[in-house]
Write a protein that holds these residues in place. Sequence first.
Motif, short mmCIF file in Angstrom:
data_model
loop_
_atom_site.label_atom_id
_atom_site.label_comp_id
_atom_site.label_asym_id
_atom_site.label_seq_id
_atom_site.Cartn_x
_atom_site.Cartn_y
_atom_site.Cartn_z
N UNK B 175 8.64 62.15 51.55
CA UNK B 175 8.15 60.77 51.76
C UNK B 175 9.31 59.89 52.24
N UNK B 176 10.48 60.05 51.60
CA UNK B 176 11.63 59.24 52.01
C UNK B 176 11.99 59.50 53.46
N UNK B 177 12.02 60.78 53.82
CA UNK B 177 12.41 61.14 55.19
C UNK B 177 11.36 60.63 56.19
N UNK B 178 10.09 60.79 55.85
CA UNK B 178 9.04 60.34 56.76
C UNK B 178 9.14 58.83 56.99
N UNK B 179 9.37 58.07 55.92
CA UNK B 179 9.48 56.62 56.08
C UNK B 179 10.68 56.23 56.93
N UNK B 180 11.79 56.92 56.72
CA UNK B 180 12.99 56.61 57.53
C UNK B 180 12.75 56.94 58.99
N UNK B 181 12.07 58.05 59.23
CA UNK B 181 11.79 58.43 60.62
C UNK B 181 10.89 57.41 61.30
N UNK B 182 9.87 56.95 60.57
CA UNK B 182 8.97 55.94 61.18
C UNK B 182 9.76 54.66 61.47
N UNK B 183 10.68 54.31 60.56
CA UNK B 183 11.47 53.09 60.78
C UNK B 183 12.33 53.25 62.03
N UNK B 184 12.91 54.44 62.21
CA UNK B 184 13.71 54.70 63.41
C UNK B 184 12.86 54.59 64.66
N UNK B 185 11.65 55.14 64.59
CA UNK B 185 10.78 55.11 65.77
C UNK B 185 10.35 53.68 66.12
N UNK B 186 10.09 52.89 65.07
CA UNK B 186 9.73 51.48 65.34
C UNK B 186 10.90 50.77 66.01
N UNK B 187 12.09 51.06 65.55
CA UNK B 187 13.30 50.44 66.11
C UNK B 187 13.45 50.84 67.59
N UNK B 188 13.25 52.12 67.88
CA UNK B 188 13.37 52.61 69.27
C UNK B 188 12.34 51.91 70.16
N UNK B 189 11.11 51.80 69.66
CA UNK B 189 10.06 51.18 70.48
C UNK B 189 10.37 49.71 70.73
N UNK B 190 10.94 49.07 69.73
CA UNK B 190 11.31 47.68 69.88
C UNK B 190 12.41 47.52 70.94
N UNK B 191 13.41 48.37 70.86
CA UNK B 191 14.51 48.30 71.82
C UNK B 191 14.03 48.65 73.23
#
Lengths: 252, 195
Positions: B175-191
């Motif tokens: 769960x921790x890893x999945x949440x961190x990955x989604x956060x990274x993906x949101x950041x990439x999409x934002x950038x």
Amino acid sequence: MMTDERITAYLLNELTEREAEEFEEQCFAQPEWPATELESAEDDLIEAYVRNELTPERRQRFEEHYLTTVARKDRVLLAESFLCVACSAASRKVTWIDRLKTFWSAQAAIPKYATVALVLVLGVVLLIWSMSRQSAPRTFANLSLTIASDNRTLNNSTAPTPKLTLPLGADALRVSLKRPEPAPEGSTYSVQLENVMGPLKTFEIESQDADYIKVVIPADYLTPGQYALKLLRINKDGTKQPINGSYFFDVQ
Amino acid sequence: MPNNSSDNLKDPEVNTSPFTALLNFLCPDDPDEANRMYLRLQQKLADYFRFKGMSDPENDAEDALERAGKKILEGVPIPDIDRFCTGIARNIVLERLRNQRREESAFRQFLENSQDDNSVVDKIVNLMKPCFEKLPEEDRDLLHSYCKVPPGAPRAEHRLQLAEKLKLSISALRIRVTRLRRALERCVKLLSKNQ
């Protein structure tokens, strides 16, 4: 039950239409959509694809049945990028090998020999200790399995998959695999344990007789999920022959 | 989303809309509870469409609810609203797959400017690196350890050992890893919007 294997089978379109509908209805019937479980299993599947760890059949199914939308293709690209970034860019920590190298380079010539001797003695002690830790298991849980086709049908019927409940209550699981074929003279077998992500470990068999092949799986290898055992026949001339079908069991 | 004020339930003209029909169906006696049930259903549908790889899950969820409301107005018997919406959602996915449209998101446009998958990955990696560096050190180490499977070692065993080391269950670790990955993906999409 929402296992990784079932989620993967759903994503790869390995479930029957009815099973897929049941899967979706179970997700909807929960108070909240089980997003984390689904995403974790989906991430693992994508990662296995990116790392080229899927079986050829599953790889093909992934490309034909999973990679059907732009959003999913993006997920694969993001996963590939994630592996590049997270697996290589993280701050590298000083390992014991680094420390040993530093220590070694700081030694004068004569103490080096003393260090070699010390390391050798320590190595022998560690080896003995490690061998004693990995000694053969003493207690066993028993499981008897019959081979099924790779879509889990058993003699053309969908017999229930045997289930084990953790903790096992023993050092290891002794599995008796009913022979799918008479053994050619002089042949032996190895057994590959697989879960949803692919092969985990190959075990030598413990024994075989006219009806069964027995293999021992240490309890440490079993966590909740779906497993398959695959037989590999090793012929007298050393050639290896995979046996069609799998022995399935679930751990909960 | 349509206006879901509880006043709508009392207005006979608005009551004819699929939206209000659905609200009435969900909980005729309690408009607030009907709203809550509607939002829960909408969220589940959006999650379903996201899981199915649809490019506009929220819009698809609205579409599914609209269709469900129309069926209620037509007098179609619905013993189980969850199952009924699952069926509608399934049909919408099939329709979308049949008429696949090019995704218009900024992220997709950003990707389409690249010529092949390798250069796409390089571009994403360049965006993801600063996102990764912004994570707390503990999270960076966790992701690093999680994906750095020693050569030849089974991944499941590696994770089990990592979970034990961190004193977590396997599922908590994932769960921790999945949440961190989604956060990274949101950041990439934002950038990617600024590229």
